[in-house]
Design a protein around this motif. Structure first.
Motif: not given
Length: 295
Positions: A192-196, A240-245, A251-253, A280-281
């Motif tokens: 996964l690439i999360y680029e700012s 707990d168990n929050t999905e990374f997405g 973050t984007n919001l 961008i993800v």
């Protein structure tokens, strides 16, 4: 459904975290670069907020769950590829050297997280000498590491525009920087690439003044960039168990408000040569990634 069967089915659709096992977190910090002007003169560009970004990340990815290693590009005789190669060698072999143990162990790690902080643009960054480095080339070094096979590999990238500059509002324009190289990400599994490209200069450009609640306020130059600060806030607030997405979405919001409201990033009398854009993800994870609770 029996407990054993339920656990077996769960591991087929989500990455698992072993109890009391630490994951590896690498922070690549390139806090300065060189830029040629008029083809001959060389000036040094410094990311003055880089130290605060490293501090924020280390406070978020703490030693309780992560073996966090900060890679500083201080040895000019080595390039970034050599630094990464040395790191991979240190975290993929068993040895009793305490200094090397501090970097962690990819073999026992559940997930690998890499942060890259530098000047650059979509798909590339600059090293300390001003050389243009492909992000794909760095990512491929970890993709080919056997100890990371079938494990989630996360790359969170903060690159600042080397050419960002304050200009008069009548010259304001919003256009993409010309890139000579194709923006081609590896389409491999478990990455996964999360680029700012929200440049840190919106937060810490030295000597510039910005608006804050209608008042003339002088901002200190040593500040964490908006992207890193916001990402850490969203990650630490995860349950707990929050999905990374979901962390990325939160973050984007929050960043969307920053991007849409020039009040946050306009200068006192001028604006910037380029407007900030949302990160961008590129998500090639094969399973659901849920981190254990931060708290």
């Amino acid at each position: 459904m029996s407990e054993a069967k339920g656990h077996e089915e769960e591991t087929t659709w989500r990455y698992s975290f072993k109890e009391k096992k630490k994951s590896c977190c690498l922070i690549i910090n390139i806090d300065e670069t060189e830029k040629k002007i008029d083809g001959t003169r060389v000036v040094k560009k410094i990311r003055t907020g880089a130290g605060r970004e490293v501090e924020k990340l280390k406070n978020t990815f703490t030693s309780e769950r992560y073996d966090t290693h900060v890679m500083e590009m201080e040895e000019k005789k080595k390039d970034v590829y050599d630094h990464v190669t040395d790191y991979i060698e240190n975290v993929t072999k068993d040895n009793d050297d305490e200094g090397k143990k501090l970097a962690g162990n990819l073999k026992t790690s559940d997930v690998f997280i890499c942060f890259l902080l530098a000047f650059g643009g979509p798909g590339f960054f600059y090293d300390r000498k001003g050389n243009k480095i492909s992000l794909s080339a760095i990512i491929m070094q970890f993709k080919s590491c056997p100890d990371l096979l079938e494990k989630p590999k996360l790359f969170i990238i903060q690159t600042c525009d080397l050419n960002l500059r304050p200009v008069g509002k009548h010259l304001f324009r919003d256009e993409d920087q010309d890139i000579s190289e194709p923006h081609c990400w590896p389409q491999d599994a478990d990455i996964l690439i999360y680029e700012s490209n929200i440049s840190g200069e919106y937060d810490w450009n030295p000597g510039l003044r910005k608006n804050k609640q209608g008042k003339r306020t002088s901002f200190p130059s040593l500040q964490c960039s908006t992207f890193i600060k916001t990402f850490c806030k969203a990650f630490k607030a995860s349950e707990d168990n929050t999905e990374f997405g979901d962390v990325i979405m939160r973050t984007n919001l929050m960043l969307q408000k920053f991007v849409e409201n020039r009040h946050f990033w306009d200068l006192q009398d001028e604006t910037w040569s380029s407007a900030p854009k949302l990160p961008i993800v590129t998500d090639q994870l094969c399973k659901k990634l849920c981190f254990p609770s931060y708290n």
